[in-house]
Write a protein that holds these residues in place. Structure first.
Motif, PDB file in Angstrom:
ATOM      1  N   THR A 181       0.740  -1.183   0.227  1.00 54.58           N
ATOM      2  CA  THR A 181       0.005   0.003  -0.002  1.00 54.58           C
ATOM      3  C   THR A 181       0.790   1.017   0.102  1.00 54.58           C
ATOM      4  OG1 THR A 181      -0.042  -0.139   2.485  1.00 54.58           O
ATOM      5  CG2 THR A 181      -1.863  -1.128   1.267  1.00 54.58           C
ATOM      6  N   SER A 182       2.078   1.155   0.317  1.00 52.95           N
ATOM      7  CA  SER A 182       3.064   2.419   0.301  1.00 52.95           C
ATOM      8  C   SER A 182       4.534   1.794  -0.182  1.00 52.95           C
ATOM      9  CB  SER A 182       3.253   2.900   1.930  1.00 52.95           C
ATOM     10  OG  SER A 182       3.970   4.069   1.712  1.00 52.95           O
ATOM     11  N   ALA A 183       4.747   2.616  -1.032  1.00 56.78           N
ATOM     12  CA  ALA A 183       6.264   2.284  -1.693  1.00 56.78           C
ATOM     13  C   ALA A 183       6.944   3.541  -2.238  1.00 56.78           C
ATOM     14  CB  ALA A 183       6.241   1.193  -2.550  1.00 56.78           C
ATOM     15  N   LEU A 184       8.229   3.476  -2.093  1.00 58.87           N
ATOM     16  CA  LEU A 184       8.911   4.545  -2.981  1.00 58.87           C
ATOM     17  C   LEU A 184      10.054   3.786  -3.572  1.00 58.87           C
ATOM     18  CD1 LEU A 184       9.335   7.728  -3.247  1.00 58.87           C
ATOM     19  CD2 LEU A 184      10.938   7.508  -1.454  1.00 58.87           C
ATOM     20  N   LEU A 185      10.197   4.311  -5.106  1.00 60.50           N
ATOM     21  CA  LEU A 185      11.234   3.661  -5.906  1.00 60.50           C
ATOM     22  C   LEU A 185      12.150   4.666  -6.023  1.00 60.50           C
ATOM     23  CD1 LEU A 185       8.609   1.914  -6.036  1.00 60.50           C
ATOM     24  CD2 LEU A 185       9.142   1.645  -8.295  1.00 60.50           C
ATOM     25  N   ASP A 186      13.601   4.148  -5.939  1.00 58.77           N
ATOM     26  CA  ASP A 186      14.479   5.117  -6.708  1.00 58.77           C
ATOM     27  C   ASP A 186      15.296   4.276  -7.541  1.00 58.77           C
ATOM     28  OD1 ASP A 186      16.754   6.793  -7.204  1.00 58.77           O
ATOM     29  OD2 ASP A 186      17.180   7.276  -5.150  1.00 58.77           O
ATOM     30  N   LEU A 187      15.028   4.606  -9.010  1.00 60.98           N
ATOM     31  CA  LEU A 187      15.724   3.877  -9.837  1.00 60.98           C
ATOM     32  C   LEU A 187      16.854   4.522 -10.807  1.00 60.98           C
ATOM     33  CD1 LEU A 187      12.682   2.134 -11.459  1.00 60.98           C
ATOM     34  CD2 LEU A 187      13.720   1.492  -9.380  1.00 60.98           C
ATOM     35  N   GLY A 188      17.813   4.693  -9.938  1.00 62.16           N
ATOM     36  CA  GLY A 188      18.897   5.621 -10.524  1.00 62.16           C
ATOM     37  C   GLY A 188      18.571   7.031 -10.587  1.00 62.16           C
ATOM     38  N   ASN A 190      15.370   8.045 -11.147  1.00 67.01           N
ATOM     39  CA  ASN A 190      13.866   7.965 -11.371  1.00 67.01           C
ATOM     40  C   ASN A 190      13.073   7.544 -10.061  1.00 67.01           C
ATOM     41  OD1 ASN A 190      14.921   8.222 -14.131  1.00 67.01           O
ATOM     42  ND2 ASN A 190      13.276   6.705 -14.876  1.00 67.01           N
ATOM     43  N   VAL A 191      12.462   8.448  -9.836  1.00 67.98           N
ATOM     44  CA  VAL A 191      11.550   8.217  -8.638  1.00 67.98           C
ATOM     45  C   VAL A 191      10.167   8.076  -8.647  1.00 67.98           C
ATOM     46  CG1 VAL A 191      11.081   9.440  -6.132  1.00 67.98           C
ATOM     47  CG2 VAL A 191      13.279   9.724  -7.125  1.00 67.98           C
ATOM     48  N   GLN A 192       9.675   7.102  -8.119  1.00 64.09           N
ATOM     49  CA  GLN A 192       8.150   6.837  -8.157  1.00 64.09           C
ATOM     50  C   GLN A 192       7.671   6.204  -6.985  1.00 64.09           C
ATOM     51  OE1 GLN A 192       7.561   4.796 -11.987  1.00 64.09           O
ATOM     52  NE2 GLN A 192       5.574   4.568 -11.813  1.00 64.09           N
ATOM     53  N   ALA A 193       6.469   6.751  -6.819  1.00 61.74           N
ATOM     54  CA  ALA A 193       5.616   6.621  -5.424  1.00 61.74           C
ATOM     55  C   ALA A 193       4.573   5.865  -5.757  1.00 61.74           C
ATOM     56  CB  ALA A 193       5.642   7.796  -4.689  1.00 61.74           C
ATOM     57  N   LEU A 194       4.193   4.787  -4.654  1.00 61.23           N
ATOM     58  CA  LEU A 194       3.096   3.960  -4.674  1.00 61.23           C
ATOM     59  C   LEU A 194       2.166   4.496  -3.382  1.00 61.23           C
ATOM     60  CD1 LEU A 194       0.846   1.824  -5.164  1.00 61.23           C
ATOM     61  CD2 LEU A 194       2.400   0.147  -4.090  1.00 61.23           C
ATOM     62  N   LYS A 220       6.020  17.370  -3.321  1.00 59.73           N
ATOM     63  CA  LYS A 220       5.341  16.612  -2.428  1.00 59.73           C
ATOM     64  C   LYS A 220       4.290  15.750  -3.549  1.00 59.73           C
ATOM     65  CE  LYS A 220       4.855  19.279   1.770  1.00 59.73           C
ATOM     66  NZ  LYS A 220       5.669  18.356   2.477  1.00 59.73           N
ATOM     67  N   ILE A 221       4.498  14.374  -3.322  1.00 62.52           N
ATOM     68  CA  ILE A 221       3.792  13.642  -4.468  1.00 62.52           C
ATOM     69  C   ILE A 221       3.107  12.190  -3.555  1.00 62.52           C
ATOM     70  CG2 ILE A 221       5.465  14.261  -6.315  1.00 62.52           C
ATOM     71  CD1 ILE A 221       6.525  11.396  -5.866  1.00 62.52           C
ATOM     72  N   ALA A 222       2.244  11.679  -4.285  1.00 61.26           N
ATOM     73  CA  ALA A 222       1.674  10.274  -3.994  1.00 61.26           C
ATOM     74  C   ALA A 222       1.126   9.745  -5.465  1.00 61.26           C
ATOM     75  CB  ALA A 222       0.543  10.510  -3.049  1.00 61.26           C
ATOM     76  N   ASP A 223       1.525   8.476  -5.639  1.00 56.86           N
ATOM     77  CA  ASP A 223       1.127   7.853  -6.832  1.00 56.86           C
ATOM     78  C   ASP A 223       1.472   8.633  -8.037  1.00 56.86           C
ATOM     79  OD1 ASP A 223      -0.117   5.518  -5.778  1.00 56.86           O
ATOM     80  OD2 ASP A 223      -1.727   6.797  -5.069  1.00 56.86           O
ATOM     81  N   GLN A 224       2.839   8.906  -8.078  1.00 56.02           N
ATOM     82  CA  GLN A 224       3.330   9.707  -9.147  1.00 56.02           C
ATOM     83  C   GLN A 224       4.897   9.173  -9.755  1.00 56.02           C
ATOM     84  OE1 GLN A 224       2.407  13.656  -7.666  1.00 56.02           O
ATOM     85  NE2 GLN A 224       1.153  14.024  -9.623  1.00 56.02           N
ATOM     86  N   ALA A 225       5.201   9.639 -10.474  1.00 59.78           N
ATOM     87  CA  ALA A 225       6.602   9.445 -10.971  1.00 59.78           C
ATOM     88  C   ALA A 225       7.372  10.788 -11.211  1.00 59.78           C
ATOM     89  CB  ALA A 225       6.914   8.544 -12.316  1.00 59.78           C
TER      90      ALA A 225
END
Length: 332
Positions: A181-188, A190-194, A220-225
């Motif tokens: 239900t909650s996650a944060l991605l840092d792909l080099g 590229n940031v994306q939030a669940l 400030k973001i949610a459910d966005q890249a």
């Protein structure tokens, strides 16, 4: 349009952070970059393992350097049935190329290779060399028939401007399917939030200062890249002292020089944001602003060489400007 060549995958052990029974973190190297995913939900360790496996699968299909990948084999003249990943990225890349009038071009590999950005052996091609290579970057000549892709001799695909964004979307899909239900991605970078943070607040994402130092802005973001393309990410200085960046104008075959230093795109889709970050950089401030006004399904931040900051009006409530700029401008 190439960001950097893909090196053989180095799979690192899954790192687990036991902040609580329902939180975990995974860090690994793929697509020539270090990736970190933090997730909260039901069985996050299993979800992260599945996400990591999926990223490796994508890389195995679209790498330009792994000789078993679809893209490598297509680029070397083989006639093959391609994977769903390759088909999706080819279709998407060609559509976005058409929308941006070639500012995003998935067929630029012959040119970027000539400059040495695929090998790290940098050189400045002659005007004659580029004139011979430019016809090989005409994406309209690519024929796509479901799972068959036909390239004319000498043409080559590269999804360096799309691959990490696509991987981010796939990670989010997998995490959702497994109850995260909650996650944060840092792909080099590229940031994306669940979703949001576990306390219900939005994620606070720093935007890199193109000139070094601390972050120049925060979102400030949610459910966005949130995905950035910048000329500072990869470049070389030629013998004449001129600096050439890794983002190319497909009309000329030369690295872009249009006064833009970096472009950040905010969108629900990582794939869309990744492609647009390159496309809008190539377009430049004026054309990128016009493109946004025509579509308005993404938000954008642009830094220019004159130390000016521009951002679209949809970010007014979520952006905090941290750096000192000659001017801060809202794109309406």
């Amino acid at each position: 349009m190439i960001k950097r060549k893909v090196l053989p995958v180095l799979l690192l052990p899954l790192l687990l952070t036991a902040c609580s029974p329902h939180k975990a973190q995974s860090s690994f190297t793929a697509m020539d970059t270090f990736m970190t995913i933090q997730a909260t939900g039901k069985n996050p360790e299993q979800a992260l393992a599945a996400a990591q496996e999926r990223v490796m699968e994508i890389e195995g299909n679209i790498s330009t350097t792994l000789n078993s990948s679809d893209v490598y084999r297509l680029n070397h003249g083989e006639k093959i049935t391609v994977s769903q990943d390759t088909r999706i990225l080819t279709t998407y890349g060609l559509n976005l190329a058409q929308q941006t009038q070639g500012a995003l071009n998935p067929a630029l590999y012959p040119v970027t290779s000539a400059w040495g950005f695929t090998t790290g052996t940098y050189t400045v091609p002659t005007a004659f060399e580029l004139s011979q290579l430019l016809p090989l970057t005409d994406y309209t000549k690519i024929k796509l028939n479901w799972d068959r892709i036909e390239l004319e001799p000498g043409m080559a695909l590269d999804f360096g401007a799309l691959g990490k964004g696509y991987a981010g979307d796939e990670i989010v899909r997998i995490l959702k399917e497994r109850g995260i239900t909650s996650a944060l991605l840092d792909l080099g970078g590229n940031v994306q939030a669940l979703g949001k943070k576990t306390d219900g607040t939005m994620w606070n994402i720093g935007i890199r200062n193109p000139w070094g130092g601390s972050a120049s802005a925060a979102l400030k973001i949610a459910d966005q890249a949130v995905i950035t393309s910048g000329g500072y990410e990869r470049f070389f200085t030629a013998k004449d002292g001129h600096q050439y960046i890794h983002i190319f104008d497909s009309n000329t075959g030369y690295p872009v020089e249009n006064g833009v230093v970096s472009v950040t795109i905010v969108a629900e889709s990582g794939l869309y944001a990744d492609g647009l970050s390159t496309g809008m950089f190539v377009m430049g401030l004026e054309k990128a602003s016009d493109f946004w006004k025509q579509h308005k399904d993404f938000e954008m931040i642009i830094f220019t060489e004159e130390h000016n900051l521009y951002y679209t009006e949809g970010l007014v409530k979520t952006i905090t400007v941290l750096g000192d700029f000659n001017s801060v401008n809202i794109i309406h």
